[in-house]
Write a protein that holds these residues in place. Structure first.
Motif, mmCIF file in Angstrom:
data_model
loop_
_atom_site.group_PDB
_atom_site.id
_atom_site.type_symbol
_atom_site.label_atom_id
_atom_site.label_comp_id
_atom_site.label_asym_id
_atom_site.label_seq_id
_atom_site.Cartn_x
_atom_site.Cartn_y
_atom_site.Cartn_z
ATOM 1 N N ARG A 1 -25.964 -25.374 24.046
ATOM 2 C CA ARG A 1 -25.755 -24.344 25.550
ATOM 3 C C ARG A 1 -25.552 -25.468 26.183
ATOM 4 N NH1 ARG A 1 -32.006 -24.027 23.993
ATOM 5 N NH2 ARG A 1 -33.461 -24.491 25.466
ATOM 6 N N LYS A 2 -25.019 -25.463 27.854
ATOM 7 C CA LYS A 2 -25.330 -25.402 28.690
ATOM 8 C C LYS A 2 -25.897 -26.889 28.998
ATOM 9 C CE LYS A 2 -22.986 -25.765 33.515
ATOM 10 N NZ LYS A 2 -22.218 -24.552 35.128
ATOM 11 N N PRO A 3 -25.771 -28.594 29.158
ATOM 12 C CA PRO A 3 -26.867 -29.417 29.991
ATOM 13 C C PRO A 3 -26.769 -29.379 31.398
ATOM 14 C CG PRO A 3 -25.172 -30.093 29.153
ATOM 15 C CD PRO A 3 -24.879 -28.680 29.361
ATOM 16 N N SER A 4 -27.754 -30.087 31.842
ATOM 17 C CA SER A 4 -27.460 -30.311 33.815
ATOM 18 C C SER A 4 -27.184 -31.591 33.627
ATOM 19 C CB SER A 4 -28.968 -30.272 33.915
ATOM 20 O OG SER A 4 -30.046 -31.427 33.143
ATOM 21 N N LYS B 1 -25.813 -29.645 25.202
ATOM 22 C CA LYS B 1 -27.302 -29.661 24.864
ATOM 23 C C LYS B 1 -27.506 -28.765 23.598
ATOM 24 C CE LYS B 1 -32.638 -28.392 25.560
ATOM 25 N NZ LYS B 1 -33.385 -27.761 26.845
ATOM 26 N N GLU C 1 -31.599 -24.010 33.047
ATOM 27 C CA GLU C 1 -31.622 -25.262 32.166
ATOM 28 C C GLU C 1 -30.596 -26.253 33.310
ATOM 29 O OE1 GLU C 1 -33.256 -24.651 28.500
ATOM 30 O OE2 GLU C 1 -31.266 -25.690 28.209
ATOM 31 N N PRO C 2 -28.585 -25.499 33.363
ATOM 32 C CA PRO C 2 -28.045 -26.460 33.742
ATOM 33 C C PRO C 2 -28.648 -26.921 35.897
ATOM 34 C CG PRO C 2 -27.547 -24.539 32.998
ATOM 35 C CD PRO C 2 -28.858 -24.631 33.027
ATOM 36 N N SER D 1 -27.743 -34.012 35.210
ATOM 37 C CA SER D 1 -28.582 -34.871 35.284
ATOM 38 C C SER D 1 -29.010 -35.267 33.706
ATOM 39 C CB SER D 1 -30.062 -34.445 35.958
ATOM 40 O OG SER D 1 -30.577 -33.740 35.412
ATOM 41 N N MET E 1 -30.606 -19.980 31.292
ATOM 42 C CA MET E 1 -29.569 -20.435 31.687
ATOM 43 C C MET E 1 -30.234 -21.072 33.048
ATOM 44 S SD MET E 1 -27.640 -16.953 30.850
ATOM 45 C CE MET E 1 -28.329 -15.820 32.076
ATOM 46 N N VAL F 1 -27.332 -24.529 17.536
ATOM 47 C CA VAL F 1 -26.619 -23.707 18.691
ATOM 48 C C VAL F 1 -26.853 -24.655 19.886
ATOM 49 C CG1 VAL F 1 -27.587 -21.565 20.440
ATOM 50 C CG2 VAL F 1 -28.341 -21.896 17.836
ATOM 51 N N ASP G 1 -20.578 -21.603 31.682
ATOM 52 C CA ASP G 1 -22.217 -20.717 32.149
ATOM 53 C C ASP G 1 -21.748 -19.590 31.225
ATOM 54 O OD1 ASP G 1 -22.742 -22.448 34.456
ATOM 55 O OD2 ASP G 1 -21.395 -21.119 35.668
ATOM 56 N N GLY G 2 -23.272 -19.669 30.657
ATOM 57 C CA GLY G 2 -23.856 -18.360 30.255
ATOM 58 C C GLY G 2 -23.223 -18.156 28.411
ATOM 59 N N LYS G 3 -23.242 -18.980 28.253
ATOM 60 C CA LYS G 3 -21.884 -18.985 26.815
ATOM 61 C C LYS G 3 -23.132 -20.007 25.823
ATOM 62 C CE LYS G 3 -17.614 -17.576 27.546
ATOM 63 N NZ LYS G 3 -16.120 -17.285 26.729
ATOM 64 N N LEU G 4 -23.210 -19.487 24.434
ATOM 65 C CA LEU G 4 -24.253 -20.281 23.564
ATOM 66 C C LEU G 4 -22.827 -20.503 22.384
ATOM 67 C CD1 LEU G 4 -27.478 -18.226 22.613
ATOM 68 C CD2 LEU G 4 -27.046 -20.502 24.241
ATOM 69 N N HIS H 1 -33.699 -31.046 18.331
ATOM 70 C CA HIS H 1 -32.859 -30.897 19.967
ATOM 71 C C HIS H 1 -32.651 -32.553 20.653
ATOM 72 C CE1 HIS H 1 -34.868 -26.923 21.577
ATOM 73 N NE2 HIS H 1 -36.053 -28.441 20.676
ATOM 74 N N VAL I 1 -25.029 -15.691 37.180
ATOM 75 C CA VAL I 1 -24.559 -16.128 36.080
ATOM 76 C C VAL I 1 -25.137 -14.191 34.820
ATOM 77 C CG1 VAL I 1 -26.761 -17.104 35.316
ATOM 78 C CG2 VAL I 1 -24.554 -17.720 33.969
ATOM 79 N N SER I 2 -23.853 -14.764 34.021
ATOM 80 C CA SER I 2 -23.744 -13.852 32.568
ATOM 81 C C SER I 2 -24.557 -14.048 31.138
ATOM 82 C CB SER I 2 -23.131 -12.262 33.602
ATOM 83 O OG SER I 2 -23.336 -11.660 32.346
ATOM 84 N N SER I 3 -24.724 -14.159 30.746
ATOM 85 C CA SER I 3 -24.758 -14.729 29.521
ATOM 86 C C SER I 3 -23.962 -13.510 28.790
ATOM 87 C CB SER I 3 -26.107 -14.518 28.336
ATOM 88 O OG SER I 3 -26.040 -13.257 28.139
ATOM 89 N N THR J 1 -29.263 -27.992 19.987
ATOM 90 C CA THR J 1 -30.518 -27.683 18.905
ATOM 91 C C THR J 1 -30.435 -26.804 17.424
ATOM 92 O OG1 THR J 1 -31.545 -26.561 20.882
ATOM 93 C CG2 THR J 1 -32.671 -26.242 18.300
#
Lengths: 249, 153
Positions: free
Chosen positions: B135-138, B115, A125-126, B140, A123, B133, B35-38, B99, A179-181, B117
């Motif tokens: 997830r949130k990327p940055s 992002k 990484e963003p 940049s 979390m 899976v 945010d926070g989700k996969l 990845h 943030v919460s997963s 995987t």
């Protein structure tokens, strides 16, 4: 023969007595001797798991991979409605309002709880943060993570969501969640080792009906659980695959 | 940013590796990753979706029923270079984890970056499918990927 039961060291301290009640309940249900061994840290517990001295474990999801794929354990049940979720927390007075506000060089208070630490890092990484550009302080428990935030020795902390919610109001009023997963499918599991697997059918039946009688319900309440859900081999493998995608290379 | 992305809604023909094609409207609007989700999905060995989680349904804009049985390429955005997916398949078919940063196409034509995987699912020593899976990327990494992918089109 006496079997050995253990619990992932990330259980809430307030539920220690619940696990002792569970052990007594389990021995009566299965009519076998079971010794409960609790550990302060994951490293010592993993050593005993690897040398074969544990037969039943309420395991952290991160350890499930090693237990199932390397040591031949089988999952029988998972706690009902209790997925493992992680929260990243900072001081309420902080001018950090989202993960993207975090900068390289911050100090993170964390524990040796492997799934919470892994999710916490994901979390971050963003904000382009990883282990190469943050300082990590690994402490002995979630209360100590909270203390590190309150005394200013860490900028953010990783918590198991349930553990964060069990902190006192007095502590939480000075903290805020960044943030919460919301993963839902990663959770602890009760796993049975090779020597005890002949008891799996009976164990499964007793666990799944545990809340239906007064004694079982009281034990569950003391463990902080609402009941058990069955866990199939494929559900276990799926969770392990998912966790594998999250582990850094 | 790819040239095509600077324009408004456009209709493109998406061609898939199996020879099939479909028309899709592309809208140059990003839906932010929550945010926070996969986002989790599983496919069989041919890339046919067998499992999706709620986050996948929410972000893709498709219903669960539309996704199950579809090829995972249903999410493929025309700004993604073919070479990225060739690398993905080459990696996972050799039993390794892949990845990468991926721009996905939603049912409504908008897009979202992930992002991703992907790992092979091995049961009793046999490959039975893949788990993906996201997830949130940055920002940049998204920016770097946009620049790189534009050179690979």
């Amino acid at each position: 023969m006496t079997f050995n039961l253990t619990v992932s060291p990330d259980f809430a301290p307030s539920h220690i007595s619940g696990w002792y009640y569970f052990n007594t309940w389990l021995q009566r249900q299965l009519d076998v001797g079971i010794h409960l061994e609790l550990y302060d840290d994951f490293a010592q517990q993993r050593e005993d798991l690897k040398n074969g001295s544990i037969d039943l474990i309420y395991a952290n999801p991160y350890d499930a991979s090693m237990l199932v794929r390397e040591l031949g354990f089988k999952a029988v049940a998972r706690p009902a409605r209790r997925p493992d979720e992680t929260v990243i927390v900072t001081l309420r007075s902080s001018d950090i309002h989202s993960v993207e506000d975090l900068k390289p060089g911050i100090t993170v208070a964390t524990t040796d709880d492997p799934d919470v630490h892994t999710m916490g890092m994901i979390m971050l990484e963003p904000a382009d943060l990883d282990r190469s550009n943050i300082n990590t302080r690994t402490v002995g428990g979630y209360v100590v993570v909270a203390k590190a935030l309150l005394n200013g020795s860490a900028d953010i902390g990783f918590f198991l969501k349930d553990a964060y919610e069990e902190l006192s109001e007095l502590v939480r009023k000075d903290l805020k969640v960044l943030v919460s997963s919301q993963i839902s499918v990663i959770h602890h599991a009760l796993l049975v080792g090779p020597k005890m697997q002949s008891h799996i059918p009976q164990l499964k039946e007793k666990l799944l009906t545990m809340g239906n009688n007064e004694k079982g319900a009281i034990v569950l309440e003391n463990m902080g659980l609402s009941g058990w859900d069955p866990m199939s081999e494929e559900q276990t493998e799926f969770m392990i695959d998912l966790i594998d995608t999250l582990i850094p290379d | 940013m790819p040239e095509a992305n600077k324009q408004g809604p456009r209709t493109v023909t998406l061609r898939y590796f199996d020879g099939t094609r479909r028309e899709a409207e592309i809208i140059n609007q990003e839906v932010p990753y929550p945010d926070g989700k996969l986002i989790v999905s599983r496919t069989d060995t041919k890339g046919i979706i067998t499992h999706v989680n709620r986050a996948f349904v929410e972000m893709s804009g498709y219903s669960k029923e539309e996704l199950i049985g579809a090829n995972h390429a249903i999410l493929r955005h025309p700004d993604m270079p073919t070479v990225a997916f060739e690398d993905l398949w080459k990696t996972i078919e050799s039993g390794k984890k892949w990845h990468g940063y991926v721009k996905n196409l939603r049912k409504d034509g908008c897009y979202y970056w992930v992002k991703a995987t992907v790992i092979p699912n091995i049961r009793n020593g046999k490959l039975v499918g893949y788990t993906s899976v996201r997830r949130k990327p940055s920002r940049s990494k998204i920016s770097e990927s946009e620049t790189l992918y534009a050179t690979l089109m």
